[in-house]
Design a protein around this motif. Structure first.
Motif, short mmCIF file in Angstrom:
data_model
loop_
_atom_site.label_atom_id
_atom_site.label_comp_id
_atom_site.label_asym_id
_atom_site.label_seq_id
_atom_site.Cartn_x
_atom_site.Cartn_y
_atom_site.Cartn_z
N PHE A 75 5.08 -4.47 0.59
CA PHE A 75 4.72 -3.36 1.46
C PHE A 75 3.20 -3.27 1.63
N ARG A 76 2.78 -2.59 2.66
CA ARG A 76 1.35 -2.37 2.92
C ARG A 76 0.66 -1.81 1.68
N GLY A 77 -0.56 -2.29 1.45
CA GLY A 77 -1.33 -1.84 0.30
C GLY A 77 -0.92 -2.51 -1.00
N HIS A 78 0.10 -3.37 -0.97
CA HIS A 78 0.59 -4.03 -2.17
C HIS A 78 0.21 -5.51 -2.15
N HIS A 79 -0.50 -5.93 -3.20
CA HIS A 79 -0.81 -7.34 -3.43
C HIS A 79 -1.43 -7.98 -2.20
N SER A 85 -1.12 1.77 0.90
CA SER A 85 0.20 2.33 0.71
C SER A 85 0.21 3.81 1.06
N THR A 86 1.23 4.23 1.82
CA THR A 86 1.43 5.65 2.07
C THR A 86 2.61 6.18 1.25
N VAL A 87 3.10 5.36 0.32
CA VAL A 87 4.15 5.72 -0.63
C VAL A 87 5.43 6.17 0.08
N GLY A 88 5.80 5.43 1.14
CA GLY A 88 7.11 5.64 1.74
C GLY A 88 7.15 6.18 3.15
N ASN A 89 6.00 6.51 3.73
CA ASN A 89 5.99 7.06 5.09
C ASN A 89 5.83 5.95 6.13
N VAL A 113 18.21 -3.98 1.78
CA VAL A 113 18.49 -3.53 0.42
C VAL A 113 17.18 -3.01 -0.15
N GLY A 114 17.11 -1.69 -0.39
CA GLY A 114 15.88 -1.09 -0.87
C GLY A 114 16.01 -0.53 -2.27
N PHE A 115 14.88 -0.52 -2.98
CA PHE A 115 14.83 -0.03 -4.36
C PHE A 115 13.78 1.08 -4.45
N SER A 116 14.18 2.25 -4.98
CA SER A 116 13.26 3.37 -5.19
C SER A 116 12.54 3.73 -3.89
N MET A 117 11.21 3.57 -3.82
CA MET A 117 10.52 3.84 -2.57
C MET A 117 11.11 3.02 -1.43
N THR A 177 -3.49 5.23 -0.20
CA THR A 177 -4.30 6.10 0.64
C THR A 177 -4.56 7.44 -0.05
N ASP A 178 -5.69 8.05 0.29
CA ASP A 178 -5.97 9.39 -0.24
C ASP A 178 -5.63 10.47 0.77
N ARG A 179 -4.96 10.08 1.88
CA ARG A 179 -4.58 11.05 2.90
C ARG A 179 -3.17 11.56 2.67
#
Length: 265
Positions: A75-79, A85-89, A113-117, A177-179
């Motif tokens: 996902f964005r912001g990962h590795h 990362s917007t943590v799911g948005n 197939v998704g896990f958690s977020m 992100t801090d937003r």
């Protein structure tokens, strides 16, 4: 069927892709495929801080190879992926970029197939974008901002404070992100009903330290048929908690929903 790995598949081929989302973020993805062309595929959407490089994700991917080719991604912001990362948005755009590329490659039936977020993202993607043949939600939340467990309180501290975000960036290779969300997207429990007529499978462990089983039942109750709910005794949270036996069960659930057109291994 005692082992999730299909040993008839010797060394799946790997092809790496750099995808671009509709909002301009680069996504690092890898497709595991057989030598012969196939028309079915499965997408694995990791949880927060997860990566396709994880041995847990790789084991699940290999266990699903008899269903179809498998694309994993960060996902964005990962590795190696771009953005934050917007943590799911905004991650819903990441998943759609992966699904769209698979369609371009000739895959006509695709399961997410998704896990958690990633489970929340898969539910929202299935409801908003649609166009997939099946959705599987594993260890997913039903609502946002949940802090009813110690694990989730620690997570909120990590993403909500500059020191926590610095730790995630340095030690987990995750840029958050801090937003704040503006607007706040519909919660999984609010939107799950829109997935129908696509089949939905909700899986949750009764030993999940992040989200209690009530999150799974809330999503399942909100969804319309066709839908299934599996509460797994003793199972913890997300990719790390997925045992080989569960991969087999998911594989068997997916097969008829992705059509029995592929040659057996």
């Amino acid at each position: 069927m005692s082992d999730a790995i299909d040993h008839s598949i010797a060394g799946p081929q790997e092809e790496r892709f750099w995808l671009t989302t509709s909002d301009g973020v680069g996504i690092d993805a890898v497709l595991l495929r057989r030598a012969e062309p196939r028309t079915t595929a499965v997408v694995l959407a990791n949880g927060f801080t997860g990566t396709y490089r994880s041995p847990h994700t790789r084991a699940i991917a290999e266990g699903l190879m008899s269903v179809g080719d498998v694309m994993t991604f960060d996902f964005r912001g990962h590795h190696g992926s771009g953005g934050q990362s917007t943590v799911g948005n905004a991650e819903i755009h990441d998943l759609e970029a992966v699904v769209s590329r698979l369609r371009e490659l000739g895959y006509s039936r695709i399961a997410t197939v998704g896990f958690s977020m990633g489970a929340a993202v898969a539910v929202r993607h299935g409801a908003i974008y649609g166009g997939v043949s099946a959705v599987v939600s594993i260890s997913g939340p039903s609502r946002w901002y949940y802090q009813g467990t110690r694990s989730m309180r620690l997570l909120h501290l990590g993403i909500g404070r500059s020191m926590g975000r610095a730790f995630l960036r340095r030690f987990r290779k995750v840029r958050v992100t801090d937003r704040r969300w503006d607007p706040t997207p519909a919660e999984p429990r609010e939107i799950a009903g829109e997935i129908s007529p696509t089949p939905l499978l909700v899986i949750h462990g009764d030993a999940d330290s992040y989200f209690p089983v009530s999150h799974a039942t809330a999503v399942y109750d909100a969804a319309r048929h066709p839908k299934d709910l599996w509460i797994v005794p003793g199972m913890g949270h997300a990719e790390r908690a997925v045992a080989p036996e569960l991969v087999v069960r998911v594989r068997e659930w997916l097969k008829p929903r992705l059509s029995a057109t592929e040659p057996e291994g």
